[in-house]
Design a protein around this motif. Structure first.
Motif, PDB file in Angstrom:
ATOM      1  N   ARG A  25     -20.099  -9.996 -43.791  1.00 20.74           N
ATOM      2  CA  ARG A  25     -21.451 -10.460 -44.102  1.00 20.74           C
ATOM      3  C   ARG A  25     -21.355 -11.412 -45.287  1.00 20.74           C
ATOM      4  O   ARG A  25     -20.734 -11.100 -46.296  1.00 20.74           O
ATOM      5  N   THR A  26     -21.939 -12.573 -45.139  1.00 22.07           N
ATOM      6  CA  THR A  26     -21.880 -13.573 -46.185  1.00 22.07           C
ATOM      7  C   THR A  26     -23.260 -14.169 -46.405  1.00 22.07           C
ATOM      8  O   THR A  26     -24.064 -14.230 -45.469  1.00 22.07           O
ATOM      9  N   PRO A  27     -23.579 -14.596 -47.631  1.00 13.97           N
ATOM     10  CA  PRO A  27     -24.902 -15.180 -47.867  1.00 13.97           C
ATOM     11  C   PRO A  27     -25.084 -16.493 -47.114  1.00 13.97           C
ATOM     12  O   PRO A  27     -24.116 -17.232 -46.854  1.00 13.97           O
ATOM     13  N   LEU A  28     -26.316 -16.786 -46.767  1.00 15.32           N
ATOM     14  CA  LEU A  28     -26.683 -18.141 -46.388  1.00 15.32           C
ATOM     15  C   LEU A  28     -26.870 -18.937 -47.694  1.00 15.32           C
ATOM     16  O   LEU A  28     -26.623 -18.410 -48.783  1.00 15.32           O
ATOM     17  N   LEU A  29     -27.255 -20.180 -47.600  1.00 15.13           N
ATOM     18  CA  LEU A  29     -27.486 -20.947 -48.815  1.00 15.13           C
ATOM     19  C   LEU A  29     -28.519 -20.245 -49.696  1.00 15.13           C
ATOM     20  O   LEU A  29     -29.427 -19.565 -49.188  1.00 15.13           O
ATOM     21  N   ASP A  30     -28.392 -20.399 -50.989  1.00 10.75           N
ATOM     22  CA  ASP A  30     -29.305 -19.722 -51.916  1.00 10.75           C
ATOM     23  C   ASP A  30     -30.751 -20.131 -51.630  1.00 10.75           C
ATOM     24  O   ASP A  30     -31.076 -21.313 -51.517  1.00 10.75           O
ATOM     25  N   TYR A  86     -20.834  -4.888 -45.674  1.00  9.63           N
ATOM     26  CA  TYR A  86     -20.615  -6.332 -45.782  1.00  9.63           C
ATOM     27  C   TYR A  86     -19.148  -6.709 -45.962  1.00  9.63           C
ATOM     28  O   TYR A  86     -18.791  -7.879 -45.885  1.00  9.63           O
ATOM     29  N   GLN A  87     -18.271  -5.732 -46.211  1.00 14.24           N
ATOM     30  CA  GLN A  87     -16.885  -6.058 -46.512  1.00 14.24           C
ATOM     31  C   GLN A  87     -16.219  -6.779 -45.335  1.00 14.24           C
ATOM     32  O   GLN A  87     -16.496  -6.500 -44.164  1.00 14.24           O
ATOM     33  N   LEU A  88     -15.312  -7.698 -45.664  1.00 15.08           N
ATOM     34  CA  LEU A  88     -14.540  -8.397 -44.638  1.00 15.08           C
ATOM     35  C   LEU A  88     -13.589  -7.409 -43.965  1.00 15.08           C
ATOM     36  O   LEU A  88     -12.825  -6.714 -44.633  1.00 15.08           O
ATOM     37  N   LYS A  89     -13.656  -7.342 -42.639  1.00 17.95           N
ATOM     38  CA  LYS A  89     -12.776  -6.486 -41.846  1.00 17.95           C
ATOM     39  C   LYS A  89     -12.055  -7.346 -40.815  1.00 17.95           C
ATOM     40  O   LYS A  89     -12.678  -8.134 -40.111  1.00 17.95           O
ATOM     41  N   ARG A  90     -10.746  -7.195 -40.743  1.00 20.62           N
ATOM     42  CA  ARG A  90      -9.949  -7.919 -39.759  1.00 20.62           C
ATOM     43  C   ARG A  90      -9.213  -6.923 -38.870  1.00 20.62           C
ATOM     44  O   ARG A  90      -8.738  -5.890 -39.354  1.00 20.62           O
ATOM     45  N   PHE A  91      -9.111  -7.243 -37.592  1.00 21.72           N
ATOM     46  CA  PHE A  91      -8.321  -6.462 -36.656  1.00 21.72           C
ATOM     47  C   PHE A  91      -7.332  -7.427 -36.010  1.00 21.72           C
ATOM     48  O   PHE A  91      -7.619  -8.068 -34.999  1.00 21.72           O
ATOM     49  N   ILE A 107     -19.517 -12.058 -36.661  1.00 27.66           N
ATOM     50  CA  ILE A 107     -18.638 -11.219 -35.845  1.00 27.66           C
ATOM     51  C   ILE A 107     -17.857 -12.119 -34.903  1.00 27.66           C
ATOM     52  O   ILE A 107     -18.445 -12.861 -34.107  1.00 27.66           O
ATOM     53  N   LEU A 108     -16.546 -12.052 -34.980  1.00 25.82           N
ATOM     54  CA  LEU A 108     -15.671 -12.804 -34.082  1.00 25.82           C
ATOM     55  C   LEU A 108     -14.982 -11.856 -33.119  1.00 25.82           C
ATOM     56  O   LEU A 108     -14.467 -10.804 -33.534  1.00 25.82           O
TER      57      LEU A 108
END
Length: 428
Positions: free
Chosen positions: A275-280, A262-267, A310-311
């Protein structure tokens, strides 16, 4: 003949190249681009030559061509492309152009063939591009080996197919390895396209991407989407609330148990995964927030996986949830026309009408896509006015747009053979 005169005659876009480089080198970094970048035919031609014919593009999903002989086609500007699965599962990509007189080989969007046969004069090619048959009237000296299909660079990872039309494509290995790792839990060999749509937006492709890269407009435009989506996906975002950060920590503990990354990865600024949660209390991008498909993807045991975002610049953004995924492809059609293709993916064993309802699955993004189309088209109409001049981006709410324009400017300048101002632009 002077060199500059020869250049002008040899390259009808020479003057446009010079002016484009100058505009990019002197632009205000946190401002929108000058008008020609959004509506000029010559600059659009440069976009196609220097971006879409030189950068790695998202083309489609491997599940769309599951067995030998399955093919799919797409057009990159004036370049028709065919992607086909050959022997031993190998995926090939070619210019969809017969080596006889240039007719398109495959005229359907998708299909299955034993060989690639030109419908004009029946020249026949193996699935790996070799010419097998050209008739008996080509003469005794005709060498089949000299007239195979022209290949296109193709790479796959995590079920995604990427193509590159240049002779020397930029490096992409690190991103592909990470993409494969992040999509391992989804077992992408076991997915299928449940439903897809394509809409044509009367707007420049950069406006389509800019609109996607910010949610500044979401509150006023996307009620269906905001039933499930968090407006930000990074706890370092200045808008992130303590409640959001607490939710992230809770969900990440659950995802650790599921053994999903889930960690933020940038290239650079080209690729971004997180990976981020949707609304609770929400587990899927559906109207009621409940799973759109009863059969979960891959090895996942919980539908509450948030969204793996994913961008991939210049032409794709994607959302992977526990029960289904939504992938997007952007392809320019003209200076003020862009086609956006959306595909909803589910487990390949999911049964339509039993495990999922296609209409329910697609309702949120059908509404959102149409809303974004209207926004981009009105943006285009305003930009076409003589009153338009570059306006300031919000560094708080539109940093994603700034990153995209930085990437675009840097790649365009490099591909044009120009220097990138080190204090203004970050390398993509």
């Amino acid at each position: 003949m002077e060199k500059s005169t020869f250049t002008m005659m040899d390259d009808p876009l020479a003057a446009a190249r010079e002016s484009t480089a100058q505009m990019l080198q002197t632009r205000g970094r946190t401002f929108s681009l000058p008008q020609p970048f959004y509506n000029d035919a010559r600059l659009f031609a440069l976009d196609m030559q220097e971006v879409f014919e030189k950068e790695w593009l998202f083309a489609g999903m491997t599940c769309e061509i599951p067995t030998k002989g399955n093919f799919m086609t797409l057009d990159i500007g004036n370049n028709p492309i065919v992607i086909v699965r050959g022997n031993e599962g190998v995926i090939h990509a070619f210019h969809n152009v017969c080596r006889h007189r240039g007719s398109r080989l495959c005229v359907k969007d998708k299909g299955k063939v034993a060989k690639l046969v030109c419908p004009y004069h029946q020249w026949t090619y193996e699935l790996d591009g070799r010419l097998l048959f050209a008739g008996s009237d080509m003469g005794t000296d005709f060498d089949l080996n000299q007239f195979g299909l022209k290949p296109v660079n193709v790479r796959t990872a995590g079920g995604f197919i990427f193509i590159n039309l240049s002779d020397e494509p930029p490096a992409i290995d690190d991103f592909l390895q990470t993409l494969e790792h992040y999509l391992e839990p989804y077992q992408m060999d076991n997915v299928k396209v449940a439903v897809e749509s394509s809409i044509v937006e009367q707007a420049n492709w950069k406006l389509v991407i800019e609109n996607n890269r910010e949610c500044y407009h979401c509150n006023g435009a996307h009620p269906e989407l905001l039933n499930s989506l968090q407006e930000f996906d990074d706890t370092e975002d200045p808008r992130a609330t303590p409640a959001y950060k607490e939710l992230v920590a809770c969900k990440q503990a659950d995802w650790d148990e599921e053994k999903v990354p889930y960690q933020l990865k940038r290239f650079g600024k080209r690729n971004r995964l997180t990976r981020t949660p949707l609304l609770d209390g929400i587990v899927s991008m559906t109207m009621d927030g409940k799973p759109g498909c009863k059969k979960l993807m891959g090895r996942l045991t919980s539908p509450d996986m948030g969204s793996l975002r994913i961008l991939h610049l210049p032409n794709s953004w994607n959302h992977f949830m526990g029960d289904h995924a939504v992938v997007f492809r952007v392809l320019p059609l003209g200076p003020q026309q862009t086609v956006v293709t959306t595909k909803w993916l589910v487990h390949k064993d999911a049964v339509e009408g039993v495990d999922y309802d296609p209409d329910q699955l697609r309702r949120v993004w059908d509404a959102t896509n149409d809303q974004d189309r209207q926004l981009a088209e009105e943006n285009q109409r305003g930009i076409n006015s003589k009153a338009y001049q570059p306006g300031p981006y919000s560094e708080t709410y539109e940093f994603g747009v700034i990153d995209f324009i930085d990437w675009y400017a840097a790649r365009m300048l490099e591909n044009l053979g120009q220097d990138t101002p080190s204090l203004q632009l970050a390398q993509g």
